[in-house]
Design a protein around this motif. Structure first.
Motif, PDB file in Angstrom:
ATOM      1  N   MET A   1      40.334  38.304  50.007  1.00 39.09           N
ATOM      2  CA  MET A   1      40.614  39.728  49.958  1.00 39.09           C
ATOM      3  C   MET A   1      42.092  39.979  49.684  1.00 39.09           C
ATOM      4  SD  MET A   1      39.967  42.698  52.791  1.00 39.09           S
ATOM      5  CE  MET A   1      38.222  42.400  52.923  1.00 39.09           C
ATOM      6  N   HIS A   4      42.825  40.292  46.161  1.00 39.42           N
ATOM      7  CA  HIS A   4      42.418  41.553  45.562  1.00 39.42           C
ATOM      8  C   HIS A   4      43.336  42.693  45.958  1.00 39.42           C
ATOM      9  CE1 HIS A   4      38.918  39.922  43.722  1.00 39.42           C
ATOM     10  NE2 HIS A   4      38.590  39.338  44.862  1.00 39.42           N
ATOM     11  N   ILE A   5      43.798  42.654  47.176  1.00 40.33           N
ATOM     12  CA  ILE A   5      44.737  43.687  47.596  1.00 40.33           C
ATOM     13  C   ILE A   5      46.013  43.577  46.772  1.00 40.33           C
ATOM     14  CG2 ILE A   5      46.179  44.458  49.513  1.00 40.33           C
ATOM     15  CD1 ILE A   5      43.838  43.680  51.362  1.00 40.33           C
ATOM     16  N   CYS A 121      25.084  29.525  37.524  1.00 41.47           N
ATOM     17  CA  CYS A 121      24.477  30.686  36.859  1.00 41.47           C
ATOM     18  C   CYS A 121      25.524  31.512  36.106  1.00 41.47           C
ATOM     19  CB  CYS A 121      23.744  31.563  37.874  1.00 41.47           C
ATOM     20  SG  CYS A 121      22.444  30.711  38.767  1.00 41.47           S
ATOM     21  N   GLU A 122      26.755  31.523  36.623  1.00 40.73           N
ATOM     22  CA  GLU A 122      27.809  32.240  35.908  1.00 40.73           C
ATOM     23  C   GLU A 122      28.013  31.641  34.521  1.00 40.73           C
ATOM     24  OE1 GLU A 122      28.066  31.416  39.075  1.00 40.73           O
ATOM     25  OE2 GLU A 122      28.195  33.385  40.024  1.00 40.73           O
ATOM     26  N   GLU A 125      25.242  32.663  32.219  1.00 43.58           N
ATOM     27  CA  GLU A 125      25.489  34.001  31.685  1.00 43.58           C
ATOM     28  C   GLU A 125      26.594  33.977  30.635  1.00 43.58           C
ATOM     29  OE1 GLU A 125      24.016  36.728  31.721  1.00 43.58           O
ATOM     30  OE2 GLU A 125      25.560  37.990  30.840  1.00 43.58           O
ATOM     31  N   VAL A 158      36.906  40.383  30.869  1.00 41.36           N
ATOM     32  CA  VAL A 158      35.520  40.001  31.125  1.00 41.36           C
ATOM     33  C   VAL A 158      35.492  38.637  31.798  1.00 41.36           C
ATOM     34  CG1 VAL A 158      34.529  41.367  29.283  1.00 41.36           C
ATOM     35  CG2 VAL A 158      35.338  39.072  28.785  1.00 41.36           C
ATOM     36  N   GLY A 159      36.587  38.318  32.446  1.00 39.13           N
ATOM     37  CA  GLY A 159      36.663  37.020  33.095  1.00 39.13           C
ATOM     38  C   GLY A 159      35.620  36.863  34.182  1.00 39.13           C
ATOM     39  N   ILE A 160      35.207  35.651  34.365  1.00 38.80           N
ATOM     40  CA  ILE A 160      34.210  35.370  35.400  1.00 38.80           C
ATOM     41  C   ILE A 160      34.940  35.085  36.687  1.00 38.80           C
ATOM     42  CG2 ILE A 160      32.475  33.723  36.120  1.00 38.80           C
ATOM     43  CD1 ILE A 160      31.690  33.569  33.183  1.00 38.80           C
ATOM     44  N   ASP A 161      34.722  35.931  37.621  1.00 39.37           N
ATOM     45  CA  ASP A 161      35.459  35.861  38.873  1.00 39.37           C
ATOM     46  C   ASP A 161      34.466  36.080  39.999  1.00 39.37           C
ATOM     47  OD1 ASP A 161      37.454  35.752  40.685  1.00 39.37           O
ATOM     48  OD2 ASP A 161      38.081  37.824  40.406  1.00 39.37           O
ATOM     49  N   ALA A 162      33.448  35.275  39.965  1.00 41.07           N
ATOM     50  CA  ALA A 162      32.381  35.500  40.942  1.00 41.07           C
ATOM     51  C   ALA A 162      32.835  35.106  42.332  1.00 41.07           C
ATOM     52  CB  ALA A 162      31.161  34.683  40.554  1.00 41.07           C
ATOM     53  N   ARG A 163      32.421  35.902  43.281  1.00 44.03           N
ATOM     54  CA  ARG A 163      32.721  35.583  44.654  1.00 44.03           C
ATOM     55  C   ARG A 163      31.426  35.356  45.400  1.00 44.03           C
ATOM     56  NH1 ARG A 163      36.460  38.440  42.607  1.00 44.03           N
ATOM     57  NH2 ARG A 163      34.898  39.967  42.122  1.00 44.03           N
TER      58      ARG A 163
END
Lengths: 163, 520
Positions: A1, A4-5, A121-122, A125, A158-163
């Motif tokens: 987090m 992201h902050i 899976c990312e 996609e 469009v970067g893959i930034d899966a959390r």
């Protein structure tokens, strides 16, 4: 987090300083571009690999023209897992056959090789995104989504930034 | 194993409701609220509810055990909402299959400090900030509230970015969010909301400043003018960007049967000002008439042409508890800006944006496009649009001493260039009087033809209410006192839910329960 902050604070600073609105700097892994070539993987190879990644394909829902009805919705509480894998085996092979028939052979081979090379899976996609403009079947196909999917602007993150 | 723990927990709650409900715990007299009466340091109330519900197209027997506990100004309202399949009376263990589901027992846990009206020690389904203490001046109010509860009905500022946001699709089985409110005298207030305590995604917040009060010591409601500066933040740490697919088939997570998404963070920031001038201040017998001018600028800084400039004029009328405002708003927005981005339907539309027939009819869109993806798919550029809105607050008399409780009713109608851009909203409440609490909402987005504004397809409708059969101040030992322990809860929710295959389908959830609570 925290990341992201910090990112949000940076975004706020960008706005306040009235600098030009910038796109992101991450690029999607364009697996298709690095495609080594080779034979087209079979539907068993592709679908089994997707299942091993727990990337299980579901049916095309009712809101897609030509797709099956959602129908009376089962609660599905106890169906997760086993039934989904059965559905995947059917749907994945149906999708393979459908796309094989409607996509150019060279591009279809590249896509399936990309699926088999994917590690999660990312990345599966990302295979769709990297080859997006050439690999999707034509819009209006009775068994596939339309060809224009999502972001097409190169300036957009469009970067893959899966959390 | 988990099911047995849940049953054990519920049993403990029911046992507690029997043992502790008649207990009144009193401590040394304290009169923190300065009402002339000693405060009770502890408050407790417990009970249970039983009823029937149709949830996500399944029929259930609903059994809830509830316990309300207050220690000074810390209030904990906990419950155990249990579902049993109507057919066969089988306990639905899946509601409690994830470790974090245990959080759900905390229906509303809160700490309130400062100047606020002490409420009755009983369940408040809104879990909102408390109003200021009656009979006290507005200007000295300092108040802080920290609450853990399901997030619902969150609107910020002029509601251009965050409008009636709720953090869960299913409010019957929600996850907990975090809310905090801060008021410092008249010149500063701030709010912060987090949608999910154990898996944070959406965080929104706002701070406003009244510089004229801070600098010159004016009282905004005693001087004709009121100038406010506001800053808003709204972000989703894990906004769905793409629905993951293979050969056009959507991918599903076998672990929990949910749709798989490629996610990214999404941030919006906004700055706004408004200035209001009132006529009629100082004469409490005369109506107060005001005009407000305001402007908002919101932007998703990481996305090109995702900005919105709003300029509005609002007419305000206040008299004897009545409040009315009507306004119009002109907008210049980037093509990639969607008004009220974080709204009631955000949780659903963030996953699957094409939820109305009009949107599905748009050419060239991936049917699995997410809200974020839809925003990105739009061309660059900007367009003009507008909104008309209004709000009326009706003072409903609650006793013979002239006290009333406000019933707010609000609406908006908006449209813009291009297809499927019309939206309409109607909100009523939340409204509270002694025996009744209710709220209602209607929201229809992305349609074309105004004759379709009341079409049900793709429309969110929500009603909830609680009715106590007797007044809270009933004479001890009277039949009314016993009736005041009995309540009826009714809920209706037309919404989206995720099917077994991970897609969204409409549902008309309905629940009706009758319960009994007793306590201090």
């Amino acid at each position: 987090m925290t990341r992201h902050i910090a990112r949000s604070a940076a975004a706020l600073a960008l706005t306040i300083s009235l600098t030009s609105i910038a796109g992101g700097c991450l690029a999607p892994p364009n697996v298709c571009r690095g495609d080594p070539g080779g034979a087209t993987p079979t539907d068993d190879t592709v679908c089994d690999h997707l299942a091993s990644l727990s990337c299980l394909a579901g049916p095309i829902p009712e809101f897609v023209d030509g797709g099956p009805e959602v129908g009376p919705v089962e609660l599905g509480f106890d169906a997760a897992g086993g039934d989904l894998r059965t559905v995947h085996a059917t749907e994945c092979r149906a999708g393979y056959a459908s796309w094989e028939a409607s996509v150019g052979a060279e591009h279809f081979a590249a896509l399936t090789r990309c699926y088999v090379a994917a590690r999660n899976c990312e990345e599966v996609e990302a295979c769709n995104r990297g080859c997006e403009l050439v690999l999707r079947p034509d819009a209006g196909s009775a068994d596939a989504p339309s060809s224009d999917g999502g972001a097409t602007d190169a300036n957009v993150d469009v970067g893959i930034d899966a959390r | 194993m988990r099911a047995s723990r849940v049953v054990l927990f519920v049993g403990a709650c029911l046992f507690a409701s029997v043992v502790f409900s008649p207990t009144v715990v009193r401590a040394d007299p304290v009169d923190a609220d300065e009402d002339g009466n000693p405060d009770e340091v502890f408050g407790i109330r417990a009970g249970a509810d039983l009823g029937f519900g149709t949830i996500e197209r399944g029929d259930f027997v609903l059994l809830d055990a509830s316990l309300y506990l207050r220690v000074w100004n810390i209030r904990a309202d906990v419950w155990a909402p249990l579902r049993f399949l109507f057919d066969g009376f089988t306990f639905v263990t899946e509601d409690w299959s994830q470790p974090r589901d245990i959080n759900r027992v905390f229906r509303c846990v809160r700490l309130d400090v400062g100047d606020y009206e002490q409420p009755e020690d009983r369940y408040d389904p809104t879990c909102e900030a408390y109003p200021q203490r009656s009979g006290r001046g507005l200007h000295g109010r300092n108040y802080f509230s920290l609450r853990v509860a399901p997030i619902q009905g969150v609107s910020l500022g002029h509601e251009t970015l965050v409008f009636n946001f709720r953090g869960n699709r299913d409010m019957q089985r929600p996850q907990l969010g975090v809310v905090s409110d801060l008021i410092v005298s008249d010149w500063l207030s701030a709010n912060l909301y987090l949608d999910d305590l154990t898996n944070p995604g959406v965080m929104v917040g706002r701070a406003i400043l009244r510089p004229s009060i801070l600098i010159s010591g004016q009282s905004w409601d005693e001087t004709p003018d009121d100038f406010v500066i506001g800053l808003t933040y709204a972000g989703d740490f894990q906004a769905p960007l793409y629905r993951q697919t293979a050969f056009g088939r959507p991918l599903v997570d076998p672990g929990n049967g949910t749709a798989r998404f490629t996610r990214d963070s999404l941030v919006a920031v906004g700055a706004d000002v408004h200035y209001t001038y009132y006529w009629g201040l100082g004469d409490r017998t005369a109506p107060q008439i005001g005009f407000m001018v305001y402007s908002d600028f919101n932007a998703f800084p990481e996305i090109q042409d995702a900005f919105g400039f709003h300029a509005g004029l609002r007419f305000t009328y206040r008299h004897e508890g009545w409040q009315l405002f009507l306004g119009g708003e002109y907008r210049v927005t980037g093509n990639r800006y969607l008004p009220e981005y974080f709204d009631t339907e955000y949780v659903s539309r963030a996953q699957q944006f094409l939820l109305t027939p009009e949107l599905r009819g748009l050419p060239g869109l991936d049917p699995y496009v997410t809200k974020y993806g839809y925003m990105l798919s739009r061309p660059t550029g900007y367009f003009h649009s507008g909104q008309i809105y209004g709000n009326v607050v009706i003072p409903i008399p609650i006793d013979d001493r002239g006290h009333s409780s406000p019933l707010p009713i609000g609406f908006f109608i908006e449209d813009a260039d291009g297809p499927a851009n019309a939206s309409v909203s109607l909100s009523v409440g939340p409204f509270r009087i002694d025996q009744l609490v209710f709220a209602a909402q209607y929201l229809r987005r992305n349609f074309d033809d105004w004759s379709q504004m009341f079409s049900l397809e793709g429309t969110l409708i929500r009603l909830l209410g609680r009715f106590y059969f007797g007044p809270s101040d009933a004479a001890p030992g009277s039949i009314e006192e016993i009736l005041s322990f009995v309540h009826l809860d009714a809920r209706f929710d037309r919404r989206w839910f995720q099917t077994f295959e991970g897609d969204l389908a409409e549902t008309n959830d309905f629940a009706l329960t009758v319960g009994f609570t007793a306590g201090t």
